[in-house]
Design a protein around this motif. Structure first.
Motif, mmCIF file in Angstrom:
data_model
loop_
_atom_site.group_PDB
_atom_site.id
_atom_site.type_symbol
_atom_site.label_atom_id
_atom_site.label_comp_id
_atom_site.label_asym_id
_atom_site.label_seq_id
_atom_site.Cartn_x
_atom_site.Cartn_y
_atom_site.Cartn_z
ATOM 1 N N ALA A 39 0.844 -1.195 0.000
ATOM 2 C CA ALA A 39 0.000 0.000 0.000
ATOM 3 C C ALA A 39 0.884 1.252 0.000
ATOM 4 C CB ALA A 39 -0.898 0.002 1.228
ATOM 5 N N THR A 40 0.287 2.388 -0.370
ATOM 6 C CA THR A 40 1.080 3.623 -0.410
ATOM 7 C C THR A 40 1.347 4.169 0.982
ATOM 8 O OG1 THR A 40 -0.993 4.789 -0.730
ATOM 9 C CG2 THR A 40 0.348 4.420 -2.679
ATOM 10 N N GLY A 41 0.747 3.593 1.988
ATOM 11 C CA GLY A 41 0.987 4.077 3.344
ATOM 12 C C GLY A 41 -0.217 3.869 4.231
ATOM 13 N N VAL A 42 -0.305 2.713 4.859
ATOM 14 C CA VAL A 42 -1.331 2.469 5.871
ATOM 15 C C VAL A 42 -0.548 2.108 7.132
ATOM 16 C CG1 VAL A 42 -3.289 1.057 6.566
ATOM 17 C CG2 VAL A 42 -2.942 1.592 4.163
ATOM 18 N N PRO A 43 -0.551 2.979 8.143
ATOM 19 C CA PRO A 43 0.270 2.728 9.317
ATOM 20 C C PRO A 43 -0.028 1.348 9.891
ATOM 21 C CG PRO A 43 -0.785 4.865 9.458
ATOM 22 C CD PRO A 43 -1.359 4.197 8.268
ATOM 23 N N GLY A 44 1.017 0.620 10.247
ATOM 24 C CA GLY A 44 0.847 -0.706 10.820
ATOM 25 C C GLY A 44 0.821 -1.809 9.791
ATOM 26 N N PHE A 45 0.316 -1.512 8.599
ATOM 27 C CA PHE A 45 0.253 -2.536 7.562
ATOM 28 C C PHE A 45 1.388 -2.376 6.559
ATOM 29 C CE2 PHE A 45 -3.806 -2.972 9.471
ATOM 30 C CZ PHE A 45 -4.106 -4.316 9.333
ATOM 31 N N ALA A 46 1.573 -1.185 6.058
ATOM 32 C CA ALA A 46 2.693 -0.926 5.162
ATOM 33 C C ALA A 46 2.911 0.573 5.120
ATOM 34 C CB ALA A 46 2.422 -1.463 3.772
ATOM 35 N N ALA A 47 3.995 1.028 5.710
ATOM 36 C CA ALA A 47 4.337 2.446 5.666
ATOM 37 C C ALA A 47 5.815 2.576 5.973
ATOM 38 C CB ALA A 47 3.516 3.231 6.698
ATOM 39 N N PRO A 48 6.494 3.520 5.319
ATOM 40 C CA PRO A 48 7.905 3.714 5.621
ATOM 41 C C PRO A 48 8.054 4.383 6.986
ATOM 42 C CG PRO A 48 7.255 4.841 3.582
ATOM 43 C CD PRO A 48 6.004 4.440 4.291
ATOM 44 N N ASP A 49 9.057 3.952 7.767
ATOM 45 C CA ASP A 49 9.271 4.577 9.067
ATOM 46 C C ASP A 49 10.148 5.824 8.906
ATOM 47 O OD1 ASP A 49 11.831 3.760 8.691
ATOM 48 O OD2 ASP A 49 11.800 2.197 10.228
ATOM 49 N N ALA A 50 10.605 6.380 10.049
ATOM 50 C CA ALA A 50 11.366 7.635 9.997
ATOM 51 C C ALA A 50 12.655 7.496 9.191
ATOM 52 C CB ALA A 50 11.672 8.097 11.419
ATOM 53 N N ASN A 51 13.181 6.275 9.088
ATOM 54 C CA ASN A 51 14.423 6.088 8.338
ATOM 55 C C ASN A 51 14.171 5.688 6.892
ATOM 56 O OD1 ASN A 51 15.845 6.501 10.751
ATOM 57 N ND2 ASN A 51 15.493 4.348 11.319
ATOM 58 N N GLY A 52 12.917 5.690 6.483
ATOM 59 C CA GLY A 52 12.595 5.310 5.117
ATOM 60 C C GLY A 52 12.506 3.816 4.912
ATOM 61 N N GLU A 53 12.624 3.047 6.008
ATOM 62 C CA GLU A 53 12.491 1.589 5.914
ATOM 63 C C GLU A 53 11.015 1.236 5.941
ATOM 64 O OE1 GLU A 53 14.842 -1.139 6.199
ATOM 65 O OE2 GLU A 53 16.207 0.389 5.433
ATOM 66 N N TRP A 54 10.585 0.359 5.023
ATOM 67 C CA TRP A 54 9.193 -0.053 5.048
ATOM 68 C C TRP A 54 8.951 -0.943 6.245
ATOM 69 C CZ3 TRP A 54 5.078 1.371 2.070
ATOM 70 C CH2 TRP A 54 5.372 2.207 0.988
ATOM 71 N N GLN A 55 7.891 -0.669 6.979
ATOM 72 C CA GLN A 55 7.529 -1.447 8.146
ATOM 73 C C GLN A 55 6.058 -1.797 8.052
ATOM 74 O OE1 GLN A 55 9.660 -2.452 10.239
ATOM 75 N NE2 GLN A 55 11.391 -1.060 9.972
ATOM 76 N N GLY A 56 5.691 -2.928 8.666
ATOM 77 C CA GLY A 56 4.264 -3.214 8.755
ATOM 78 C C GLY A 56 3.953 -4.684 8.599
ATOM 79 N N PHE A 57 2.693 -4.962 8.801
ATOM 80 C CA PHE A 57 2.187 -6.320 8.823
ATOM 81 C C PHE A 57 2.278 -6.954 7.435
ATOM 82 C CE2 PHE A 57 -1.535 -9.219 8.992
ATOM 83 C CZ PHE A 57 -1.120 -10.018 10.034
ATOM 84 N N ASP A 58 1.872 -6.201 6.395
ATOM 85 C CA ASP A 58 1.981 -6.729 5.029
ATOM 86 C C ASP A 58 3.426 -6.768 4.564
ATOM 87 O OD1 ASP A 58 -0.687 -7.273 4.527
ATOM 88 O OD2 ASP A 58 -1.126 -5.204 3.977
ATOM 89 N N VAL A 59 4.185 -5.759 4.980
ATOM 90 C CA VAL A 59 5.593 -5.700 4.596
ATOM 91 C C VAL A 59 6.335 -6.922 5.120
ATOM 92 C CG1 VAL A 59 7.719 -4.424 5.067
ATOM 93 C CG2 VAL A 59 5.657 -3.209 4.384
ATOM 94 N N ALA A 60 5.945 -7.395 6.337
ATOM 95 C CA ALA A 60 6.605 -8.549 6.932
ATOM 96 C C ALA A 60 6.454 -9.788 6.056
ATOM 97 C CB ALA A 60 6.036 -8.807 8.322
ATOM 98 N N VAL A 61 5.310 -9.909 5.377
ATOM 99 C CA VAL A 61 5.120 -11.063 4.485
ATOM 100 C C VAL A 61 6.119 -10.996 3.333
ATOM 101 C CG1 VAL A 61 3.495 -12.251 2.981
ATOM 102 C CG2 VAL A 61 2.698 -11.244 5.112
ATOM 103 N N CYS A 62 6.284 -9.787 2.752
ATOM 104 C CA CYS A 62 7.242 -9.621 1.657
ATOM 105 C C CYS A 62 8.647 -10.001 2.137
ATOM 106 C CB CYS A 62 7.293 -8.168 1.184
ATOM 107 S SG CYS A 62 5.739 -7.527 0.612
#
Lengths: 339, 407
Positions: A39-62
């Protein structure tokens, strides 16, 4: 002259035949990175953190899939997709898999030619509305202006819900969660509707989350899960069983804390042994290393750990496990046996 | 060999290049079709007849979510045409004004116009659209601000217009003795209703204009024979107003005012802020280009024309209107056509503000829900092609009418 036309036609035919099927897993290995649509940015599911690293529940699957296939959880190229662009991106091969809170439906599976490999979050569509409007039920929304992400199943559910209940509404189509948030907070729409988990995630980012309520009605079933293109079953199997490995690991009590112990020598639970590759040759069957699941679990632990870290009750999003608990705890998560 | 024969060389090269091009095209098409077949998605348009399932906020014709995808595309097409039409007219008016004023002798006016042109021309139109929308949403009051005993916001112009961040609600014309609608195309997806009231009003208006032209032709005749032009403005005004008032009274014309009902304003005509933002941004952006074209056209007319007009005693305004602009039009119109086309094509950025044009319906939701990317995009291209060709056809006809006739 005639000969050249003939040769040209031959080339055309040959090239056309050559395009059809190259295995996705080979492409990923050759490229060295996994292209994963999020996603383009849903906090908790897929969103870049302060360092630009993607974080989130869906990101973890990737990341788990990248670790299982390439041995490197950071070898992921995250491609942000909107509700509108995601299917085209997947169908055209721009991304290898899509992990973007996408609802598994019949027509997407059958008609759009995608393969849903499982469900990583059981969700349903809800409504969020400012408390000051005093609405307590979705049945009271007659005449409301509703912000809705365009190109989603929620758009169709919304139309059905209002039609069945004989109510009128004014849809305000928007492209991304961020735009929806802007319009909703400015009062340009009364209601924001999307998956209940997305509403919770969005509300968590508001200045005063307590001023907004999520109405009790859940108007649809939204099983969200990762998906791949139709027709490449080897690749589909890899993504499917990586997801299952995350879920099964929680069931069997494999966590990031005891993973290295359990993986170093065979335990007395044959199911764990087969999962972690100390027994049998499941990895080889998938065309991966024997310790593929160990690598996948090594990224962020099992399903339960990923859930708690990204969207669980200790996070600002604060979602309860609910339907997403293991079947042994009354939930719907049920990984088929590793055998 | 033909390649060494100077008589046939160029022909040979052309033929070879042509064959190469056709092979390339054939390869592309064949490849696409083969890939789509492997995916199990051969090209077909049957999905158009299926129910669309989604709602559209701005509808110029009646539509509900059980209508077909084709109907939804038609609704989108009308929305595209609406914003393109409004945009072209506004852009032309603003553009001509700014273009003329940029040549003004007044330093301040000329500089302000320069700033306007440079600002709008040099920023992508998408940003202007998004900015316009953001300003409308953030700066205007929400409908809830109109509620309560001491509301924060009130309706403007004697409580007839409500300006909110969901759009502007203006009074709508209603007819208590309406003639009803004329239904076209039966039950097909392209069906639409034409208001007979509107047709009658337009007919009366056209007749009035015809009458006014007859009057001014008569005035010209009298002026030519006697040298004195009779006063006609009061007669013209009468011809314009009296029949219109009679017709409106016969039809029972009255206005429906917007009022707060439930969550939103009800009644009246709702100009959504997506339409306003898109319309404003597109016309101001295109007007900047048109202003430059107009300025170029005026500068192309030799200084002698102005001097001659001044020598005849024409004031600056009349010099511009009667002498310079008619000649400048010949230079202005051809590049103006391409700006109209640009505006129309730029309207496909509508989805940025959630305006449901044809790109939003056919090329957006329909494409997404049916997964028929190629079919939808091809059709969308065809639609824009036809619209563009129609616009340039009409404008070329107009250009032929005003251009210098050379013998």
């Amino acid at each position: 002259m005639k000969k050249s036309v003939f040769l040209g036609a031959l080339t055309v035919a040959g090239m056309a035949a050559g395009v059809a099927s190259a295995a996705t897993v080979d492409d990923v290995k050759a490229r060295g990175t996994l292209n994963c649509g999020v996603a383009t940015g849903v906090p908790g599911f897929a969103a870049p953190d302060a360092n630009g690293e993607w974080q989130g529940f869906d990101v973890a699957v990737c990341r788990a899939v990248a670790a299982a296939v390439l041995g490197d959880p950071t070898a992921v190229e995250f491609v942000p997709t909107t509700g509108k662009t995601r299917f085209t991106a997947l169908a055209s091969g721009e991304i290898d898999m899509l992990a973007r809170n996408t609802t598994w439906t019949f027509s997407r599976d059958v008609d759009l030619k995608f393969t849903f490999v499982g469900v990583n979050y059981y969700d349903g569509q809800g409504f969020m509305i400012p408390k000051e409007l005093g609405v307590t039920s979705a049945k009271e929304l007659d005449g409301a202006t509703v912000c809705i992400q365009t190109g989603t199943t929620t758009e169709l559910n919304l139309a059905d819900f209002f039609r069945v209940n004989n109510m009128s509404y004014e849809p305000v189509p928007i492209e991304t969660n961020a735009e929806a948030q802007q319009q909703y907070l400015a009062g340009a729409c009364d209601v924001y509707t999307t998956d209940a988990s997305g509403l919770a995630a969005t509300r968590a980012t508001f200045e005063t989350p307590a001023d907004h309520v999520i109405l009790p009605e859940i108007i649809s079933k939204e099983p969200l899960g990762p998906l791949v293109r139709h027709g490449d079953d080897e690749w589909g199997d890899i993504v499917r069983w990586t997801l299952n490995a995350l879920i099964a690991a929680e069931e069997y009590g494999v966590t990031s804390a005891n993973l290295s112990d359990m993986a170093s020598a065979a335990t007395d639970n044959p199911e764990i042994n087969r999962l972690l590759g100390t027994e049998g040759n499941l990895g080889e069957m998938l065309g991966l290393d024997a310790d593929w699941a160990v690598k996948a679990l090594g990224v962020a632990g099992n399903y339960g750990e990923i859930f708690e870290k990204n969207i669980g009750e200790s996070t600002p999003i604060g979602l309860a496990r609910g339907l997403n608990a293991q079947w042994t705890n009354g939930g719907l998560l049920y990984a088929p046996p590793f055998r | 060999m033909l390649i060494y024969d100077t008589r046939y060389r160029s022909l040979t090269i052309q033929v070879v290049a042509m064959i190469g091009f056709m092979l390339l095209a054939a390869w592309l098409i064949n490849n696409t079709l083969a890939n789509l077949n492997t995916l199990g998605k051969p090209i077909e348009f049957g999905f158009f007849a299926e129910p669309a399932g989604y709602d559209i906020n701005q509808m110029l014709v009646e539509y509900n979510n059980q209508d077909s995808h084709l109907r939804a595309a038609f609704v989108g097409l009308l929305n595209t045409l609406l914003v393109a039409f409004l945009g072209c007219i506004t852009a032309t008016i603003v553009g001509v004004l700014v273009g003329v004023l940029r040549l003004s002798n007044n330093w301040l006016v000329a500089r302000i116009m320069t700033v306007y042109v440079e600002m709008f021309r040099n920023v992508p139109v998408l940003l202007w659209i998004v900015l316009a929308m953001a300003v409308l949403i953030e700066s205007l009051p929400a409908p809830s601000a109109f509620r309560g005993d001491e509301p924060e916001a009130t309706m403007k112009l004697f409580d007839t217009i409500a300006i909110t961040n969901r759009g502007v609600y203006v009074p709508e014309p209603l007819f208590s003795r309406s003639l009803g609608n004329f239904h076209l195309f039966g039950n097909s997806p392209l069906r639409f209703d034409v208001s007979l009231d509107l047709i009658v009003i337009l007919a009366v208006l056209i007749a009035s204009i015809f009458g006014m032209r007859t009057m001014s032709a008569r005035a010209n005749r009298i002026q030519e024979s006697t040298g004195v032009r009779p006063k006609t403005w009061h007669i013209n005004l009468g011809i314009l107003i009296v029949p219109m008032v009679i017709v409106l009274a016969l039809l029972g014309f009255h206005l429906g005012y917007p009022e707060l009902r439930g969550f939103n304003f009800g009644g009246g005509t709702h100009l959504r802020n997506s339409l306003i933002a898109l319309w404003l941004a597109l016309s101001l952006y295109t007007a900047a280009f048109i202003a430059e074209i107009v300025r170029g056209g005026i500068l192309a007319i030799s200084r002698g024309q102005t001097e001659a007009a001044n020598a005849l005693g024409l004031r600056p305004g009349k010099t511009m209107r009667l002498v310079i602009l008619p000649q400048a039009l010949r230079v202005i119109i051809p590049p103006l056509i391409s700006n109209y086309l640009n505006l129309t094509k730029n309207s496909s950025l509508a989805i940025a503000v959630g305006y449901m044009d044809i790109t939003g319906t056919l090329g957006g939701i329909t494409m997404n829900q049916t997964g028929r990317e190629l079919e939808c995009v091809l059709l969308l291209m065809l639609v824009y092609l036809v619209i563009s060709l129609l616009i340039s056809g009409v404008m070329n006809w107009y250009n032929n009418r005003v251009k210098l006739v050379e013998r």
